[in-house]
Design a protein around this motif. Structure first.
Motif, PDB file in Angstrom:
ATOM      1  N   THR A  85      15.912  12.985  50.234  1.00 46.95           N
ATOM      2  CA  THR A  85      15.603  14.155  49.412  1.00 46.95           C
ATOM      3  C   THR A  85      14.094  14.339  49.262  1.00 46.95           C
ATOM      4  N   TRP A  86      13.719  15.471  48.688  1.00 54.62           N
ATOM      5  CA  TRP A  86      12.294  15.810  48.573  1.00 54.62           C
ATOM      6  C   TRP A  86      11.510  14.750  47.813  1.00 54.62           C
ATOM      7  N   LEU A 112      25.083  14.847  41.416  1.00 54.31           N
ATOM      8  CA  LEU A 112      23.812  14.153  41.611  1.00 54.31           C
ATOM      9  C   LEU A 112      23.907  12.770  40.968  1.00 54.31           C
ATOM     10  N   PRO A 113      24.643  11.850  41.569  1.00 54.76           N
ATOM     11  CA  PRO A 113      24.840  10.528  40.971  1.00 54.76           C
ATOM     12  C   PRO A 113      23.510   9.783  40.836  1.00 54.76           C
ATOM     13  N   PRO A 114      23.286   9.132  39.686  1.00 52.75           N
ATOM     14  CA  PRO A 114      21.976   8.519  39.426  1.00 52.75           C
ATOM     15  C   PRO A 114      21.801   7.117  39.998  1.00 52.75           C
ATOM     16  N   ASP A 115      22.891   6.451  40.391  1.00 51.31           N
ATOM     17  CA  ASP A 115      22.734   5.099  40.942  1.00 51.31           C
ATOM     18  C   ASP A 115      23.858   4.802  41.923  1.00 51.31           C
ATOM     19  N   ALA A 116      23.854   3.587  42.450  1.00 53.55           N
ATOM     20  CA  ALA A 116      24.779   3.226  43.527  1.00 53.55           C
ATOM     21  C   ALA A 116      26.237   3.297  43.083  1.00 53.55           C
ATOM     22  N   ASN A 117      26.531   2.801  41.898  1.00 58.04           N
ATOM     23  CA  ASN A 117      27.928   2.776  41.457  1.00 58.04           C
ATOM     24  C   ASN A 117      28.466   4.175  41.162  1.00 58.04           C
ATOM     25  N   THR A 118      27.638   5.025  40.588  1.00 52.92           N
ATOM     26  CA  THR A 118      28.105   6.389  40.361  1.00 52.92           C
ATOM     27  C   THR A 118      28.278   7.133  41.685  1.00 52.92           C
ATOM     28  N   PHE A 119      27.460   6.805  42.679  1.00 50.49           N
ATOM     29  CA  PHE A 119      27.618   7.462  43.976  1.00 50.49           C
ATOM     30  C   PHE A 119      28.901   7.001  44.651  1.00 50.49           C
ATOM     31  N   LEU A 120      29.218   5.714  44.574  1.00 52.00           N
ATOM     32  CA  LEU A 120      30.480   5.219  45.132  1.00 52.00           C
ATOM     33  C   LEU A 120      31.671   5.917  44.488  1.00 52.00           C
ATOM     34  N   SER A 121      31.653   6.019  43.172  1.00 52.25           N
ATOM     35  CA  SER A 121      32.742   6.677  42.459  1.00 52.25           C
ATOM     36  C   SER A 121      32.870   8.136  42.898  1.00 52.25           C
ATOM     37  N   LEU A 134      29.207  18.767  47.363  1.00 53.83           N
ATOM     38  CA  LEU A 134      27.842  18.386  47.706  1.00 53.83           C
ATOM     39  C   LEU A 134      27.430  17.207  46.846  1.00 53.83           C
ATOM     40  N   MET A 135      27.095  16.103  47.498  1.00 62.35           N
ATOM     41  CA  MET A 135      26.656  14.893  46.811  1.00 62.35           C
ATOM     42  C   MET A 135      25.189  14.656  47.165  1.00 62.35           C
ATOM     43  N   VAL A 136      24.336  14.602  46.146  1.00 60.62           N
ATOM     44  CA  VAL A 136      22.894  14.457  46.353  1.00 60.62           C
ATOM     45  C   VAL A 136      22.467  13.098  45.823  1.00 60.62           C
ATOM     46  N   GLY A 137      21.830  12.300  46.665  1.00 62.94           N
ATOM     47  CA  GLY A 137      21.446  10.975  46.194  1.00 62.94           C
ATOM     48  C   GLY A 137      20.341  10.348  47.013  1.00 62.94           C
ATOM     49  N   SER A 138      19.877   9.211  46.541  1.00 67.03           N
ATOM     50  CA  SER A 138      18.734   8.537  47.138  1.00 67.03           C
ATOM     51  C   SER A 138      19.184   7.479  48.140  1.00 67.03           C
ATOM     52  N   GLY A 155      18.166  13.761  32.393  1.00 64.77           N
ATOM     53  CA  GLY A 155      17.820  13.518  33.793  1.00 64.77           C
ATOM     54  C   GLY A 155      18.961  13.958  34.696  1.00 64.77           C
ATOM     55  N   ILE A 156      18.615  14.701  35.752  1.00 66.03           N
ATOM     56  CA  ILE A 156      19.618  15.140  36.735  1.00 66.03           C
ATOM     57  C   ILE A 156      19.052  14.864  38.124  1.00 66.03           C
ATOM     58  N   GLY A 157      19.615  13.853  38.782  1.00 66.74           N
ATOM     59  CA  GLY A 157      19.094  13.391  40.060  1.00 66.74           C
ATOM     60  C   GLY A 157      18.534  11.998  39.902  1.00 66.74           C
ATOM     61  N   ALA A 158      18.658  11.173  40.930  1.00 64.52           N
ATOM     62  CA  ALA A 158      18.323   9.752  40.803  1.00 64.52           C
ATOM     63  C   ALA A 158      16.872   9.530  40.397  1.00 64.52           C
ATOM     64  N   GLU A 159      15.931  10.029  41.172  1.00 59.93           N
ATOM     65  CA  GLU A 159      14.517   9.787  40.866  1.00 59.93           C
ATOM     66  C   GLU A 159      14.087  10.512  39.595  1.00 59.93           C
ATOM     67  N   LEU A 160      14.642  11.688  39.365  1.00 58.56           N
ATOM     68  CA  LEU A 160      14.286  12.433  38.155  1.00 58.56           C
ATOM     69  C   LEU A 160      14.799  11.725  36.908  1.00 58.56           C
ATOM     70  N   THR A 161      15.966  11.099  37.024  1.00 61.19           N
ATOM     71  CA  THR A 161      16.506  10.326  35.900  1.00 61.19           C
ATOM     72  C   THR A 161      15.662   9.087  35.647  1.00 61.19           C
ATOM     73  N   PHE A 162      15.184   8.448  36.727  1.00 61.03           N
ATOM     74  CA  PHE A 162      14.320   7.282  36.540  1.00 61.03           C
ATOM     75  C   PHE A 162      13.066   7.666  35.760  1.00 61.03           C
ATOM     76  N   GLU A 163      12.499   8.822  36.038  1.00 62.19           N
ATOM     77  CA  GLU A 163      11.312   9.267  35.297  1.00 62.19           C
ATOM     78  C   GLU A 163      11.646   9.483  33.828  1.00 62.19           C
ATOM     79  N   VAL A 164      12.831   9.968  33.528  1.00 58.91           N
ATOM     80  CA  VAL A 164      13.251  10.126  32.129  1.00 58.91           C
ATOM     81  C   VAL A 164      13.375   8.763  31.454  1.00 58.91           C
ATOM     82  N   ILE A 165      13.955   7.805  32.162  1.00 58.13           N
ATOM     83  CA  ILE A 165      14.087   6.439  31.609  1.00 58.13           C
ATOM     84  C   ILE A 165      12.703   5.856  31.331  1.00 58.13           C
ATOM     85  N   GLU A 166      11.784   6.026  32.277  1.00 63.84           N
ATOM     86  CA  GLU A 166      10.411   5.544  32.073  1.00 63.84           C
ATOM     87  C   GLU A 166       9.777   6.224  30.857  1.00 63.84           C
TER      88      GLU A 166
END
Length: 819
Positions: free
Chosen positions: A539-540, A571-580, A594-598, A639-650
């Motif tokens: 992704t971008w 837009l699953p935020p981590d590996a386990n949510t993407f698997l699900s 459409l599944m968007v992930g890192s 946060g919506i999207g893996a990297e964008l959610t990480f920035e929210v957590i930070e």
């Protein structure tokens, strides 16, 4: 200047300078004389179908011409395309014969989709229409209904669509018929798909690439396509490229593509020519398949292709008001546009329709003359309109428990790597009913675990030939999409992983498919099919190494614009949510997923059990990152999207240190559709649920992976929208660092902190008291980081360390190398 003016019908190509001996590349056949009764049946089928097709365009009444034709018998609006119909009907009649003689399963894929009258007329004659639509019975009333209702709000539309029995392709947007046909025969060893490609469609880029699709067909495991290039010489208002190429040019072109070309162009005995050519094509297919299935495969087999040259609008009016009609572009649509008000055109229409001698083809009660029925398969399942694979052969996948592939909470994992492991098992458990179609990106996208037990299915490559690989990689998104559509519509399941920025290439293809599937759901007889599934990665946010051209999340908006019955964006935020999410999408039916992930390593925030609950809800409060578990917040950060959610957590971790009196609720949204207004989508949160999650009145800041207008559209109509701020991808990018991409698009942790301070200050006096100082210090930190990146050409070493809210410590994370 006037448009193109031709001085003769059906003009031939100018001669090329290629040497004559190349004509030996074209297949020559002994012309076998057809049995007289079969020849008569073929001709009468065509006469009847051509009559019905022409009548469908013009007649409002008097459908069997039982009295003189009058202006009142003509439809008020003349809609339809005549030019391609005679050729489509010619092929249909011979496919009937082929299916009858060889007991062969055949699907007819029609590139010129605007030739609907031809296909509907043929379906009526063979009885397939009345099976699915009793109002179109083979009676006088049934024929009246078909003809008079065509291209009206209560009848069939002017293009082939999902309401057309036997159809798996809507040819409104040209270019995709061939790839759909090849996708349909994969893993269907006994199936033949006859695909007619118009010479206009042949000028499209997707068709040009799709000629290579035969190189991905393993004759041991799959069926075959008989491509039929219909060269009638003209488009809407101009000659076609193929129409201006002589036989030498065409023979060398298709030989280079890897085919055996056979020209069908004897207009004096077209049935003898086409009948012999169809029989030869099928025998060649059987020869190639027999060799592969007996353990002696032919390397680089030359599959048959038929090049059919017939005049455009063959059998219609020769001239209208002195203008050449048959054999010119003037026959493309409606040859007699003024038939409702012009005496001469009405007279020509009557003569044209009577030239088919309808009284010989239909009985007084409107049923079909017996001679016509001889070439129609007696077994309904062999009729082109009743092939079960076109409407009712869905195969359920056997899926493993995705949790067994889950990553450990608190660690880090690539979403794509863990999904690759699960897909590997799915391929093992479903060896003939799932495939991956990808534009040469699986390894780059870190899905290469799929190759543990399978390989690529590229038959011209000695290293992947004949191995039954489940993966097809071809650097044409259009071809991947066509393969996926054909494979899915004939009952199987497909997955299309891609770089995020290049899925937009097939935007309109996806929309066309969605329209087809929408109409399919509205029929009573088409059964459920698997969803089509896109994985959008690279992704971008992590295309900082490839630059601005590789930074484009616009495909999200394309899917959002679909009907809510189809559109699903995750837009699953981590590996386990993407698997699900992946397991859910592969089980689902009738959607565009459409599944968007890192693909890079990401923190694993949720355990498999927590991930399952989170995905089921579509959005939830992340209590571990919130103040007091999210109770009584001053600000809601989303946060919506893996990297964008990480920035929210930070940002949440930074706020605990910088503004301890500020109360934060952190939310992750994994199912984008939950944000829509209540009732706008099946997944949309009710007003009460939305307020419970986001609060009824507190400021909300969204940090979103896609474009801000997408969220604005989803949220429109929710109360109190003035409390919402959104930062998202803002068309800023370059070759830079991952963190700089966040900074440039104002979605970094410092931008989230700033939004939180401004939002919280509205209701928290203590935060408002210190807001200016806090924001100033935050801006200073942002500038220092930006300056460091510009000077050093890299992000700070600790930029992606993961905060631990319980201990206050940070876990180092390698952000991953660019690839």
């Amino acid at each position: 200047m006037p448009g193109e003016v031709i001085d003769r019908p059906n003009p031939q190509p100018l001669p090329s300078h290629i040497e004559e001996h190349v004509l030996s590349l074209a297949v020559k056949l002994e012309k076998a004389k057809l049995d007289s009764s079969i020849a008569k049946s073929l001709q009468e089928f065509r006469r009847a179908a051509n009559y019905i097709a022409a009548a469908m365009i013009f007649l409002h009444d008097n459908v069997l011409l039982e009295r003189d034709l009058a202006f009142d018998d003509i439809k008020p609006r003349l809609l339809g395309h005549w030019g391609t119909c005679p050729g489509l009907i010619l092929v249909y009649s011979h496919l009937n014969l082929l299916a009858s003689v060889y007991d062969q399963d055949i699907i007819y894929v029609v590139g010129p989709g605007h030739g609907a009258p031809a296909i509907l007329a043929s379906l009526w004659l063979e009885g397939s229409l009345e099976r699915f639509y009793p109002q179109y019975s083979r009676t006088k009333q049934g024929l009246h209904n078909l003809i008079t209702k065509f291209s009206t709000p209560t009848g069939f539309p002017s293009h082939i669509n999902a309401e057309t029995p036997g159809a798996i392709h809507e040819g409104g947007e040209l270019g995709y018929a061939l790839s759909v046909a090849y996708g349909a025969v994969m893993d269907r060893p006994d199936l033949v798909v006859a695909c007619i490609v118009g010479d206009g469609e042949s000028e499209t880029g997707p068709t040009a690439t799709a000629w290579h699709a035969a190189k991905y067909i393993d004759p041991k495991e799959s069926g075959a396509v008989i491509p039929i290039v219909h060269v009638n010489g003209f488009k809407i208002s101009e000659r076609t490229i193929y129409g201006c190429m002589d036989d030498k040019e065409m023979a060398t072109l298709f030989t280079g593509y890897g085919y055996q070309p056979r020209f069908v162009e004897d207009l004096e005995d077209i049935d003898g020519d086409l009948g012999a050519s169809m029989g030869w094509a099928l025998s060649e297919i059987h020869r190639i398949q027999k060799a592969a299935r007996s353990g002696k495969p032919i390397v680089k087999p030359r599959w048959p292709v038929l090049i059919l040259r017939t005049p455009k609008g063959w059998g219609g009016p020769k001239k209208v008001h002195g203008e050449i009609m048959e054999g010119s572009f003037h026959a493309h649509q409606v040859p007699l546009m003024a038939a409702k008000k012009d005496d001469e055109e009405l007279k020509q229409l009557r003569e044209w329709l009577l030239s088919y001698k309808p009284s010989e083809l239909f009985t007084k009660d409107g049923s079909v003359a017996k001679d016509i029925l001889k070439i129609i398969p007696r077994d309904d399942s062999k009729k082109l309109g009743q092939q079960i694979d076109t409407y009712g052969s869905h195969e359920e996948l056997k899926l493993p428990d995705w949790k067994s592939f889950g990553a450990k909470k608190g660690g880090q994992a690539s979403c794509m790597k863990v999904c690759g492991e699960m897909l590997d098992q799915i391929f093992v458990d479903n060896p003939h009913s799932i495939r991956v179609f990808s534009p040469d990106e699986l390894v780059s996208n870190k899905l290469d675990a799929v190759f543990k037990h399978t390989g690529r299915n590229f038959q011209w490559d000695e290293f992947s030939n004949g191995q039954g690989g489940r993966v097809i990689e071809i650097l044409s998104e259009h071809t991947c999409q066509g393969f996926m559509q054909g494979y899915t519509l004939t009952g199987r399941t497909a997955l299309f992983p891609s770089y995020e920025s290049f899925l937009g290439i097939i935007h309109t293809m996806m929309v066309q498919y969605s329209k087809f599937n929408k109409m399919a759901r509205e029929t009573t007889w088409r059964k459920d099919i698997s969803s089509i599934n896109y994985i959008e990665t690279s992704t971008w946010t992590r295309q900082e190494h490839n630059g601005f051209s590789h930074q484009n999340p616009s495909f999200i908006g394309a899917v959002l614009n679909l009907k809510p019955t189809a559109a699903r964006v995750y837009l699953p935020p981590d590996a386990n949510t993407f698997l699900s999410t992946l397991a859910h999408c592969l089980r689902s039916k009738n959607y565009v997923n459409l599944m968007v992930g890192s693909k890079q390593p990401q923190p694993v925030f949720l355990s498999p059990e927590e991930a399952e609950s989170h995905c089921r809800a579509g959005a939830s409060v992340w209590k571990f990152a919130s103040t007091d578990g999210g109770l009584n917040p001053d600000i809601v950060l989303v946060g919506i999207g893996a990297e964008l959610t990480f920035e929210v957590i930070e940002a949440a971790a930074m706020l605990r240190q910088k503004a301890p009196l500020l109360r934060v609720r952190v939310i992750n949204v994994t199912d984008l559709m939950v944000l829509g207004l209540e009732g706008s989508h099946p997944h949309a949160l009710s007003h009460n649920d939305f307020d419970a999650l986001f609060t009824p009145d507190k400021p909300i800041h969204f940090n979103y992976h896609g474009y801000a207008n997408e969220l604005k559209g989803l949220l429109f109509g929710r109360p109190n929208l003035d409390r919402i701020t959104i930062e998202a991808y803002n068309e800023e990018g370059s070759t830079t660092t991952p963190l700089d991409m966040m900074l440039r698009n104002r979605v970094s942790r410092w931008h989230v902190v700033d939004a939180a301070l401004k939002g919280a200050a509205v209701g928290n006096e203590k935060v408002r008291l210190d807001m200016h100082e806090l924001r100033s210090n935050n801006s200073h930190e942002l500038k220092k980081v930006s300056d460091y990146i510009m000077k050093m050409g890299k992000d700070p070493d600790d930029a992606y360390d993961t905060p631990n809210f319980a201990s206050g410590e940070r876990t180092h994370r390698d952000v991953g190398y660019a690839d």
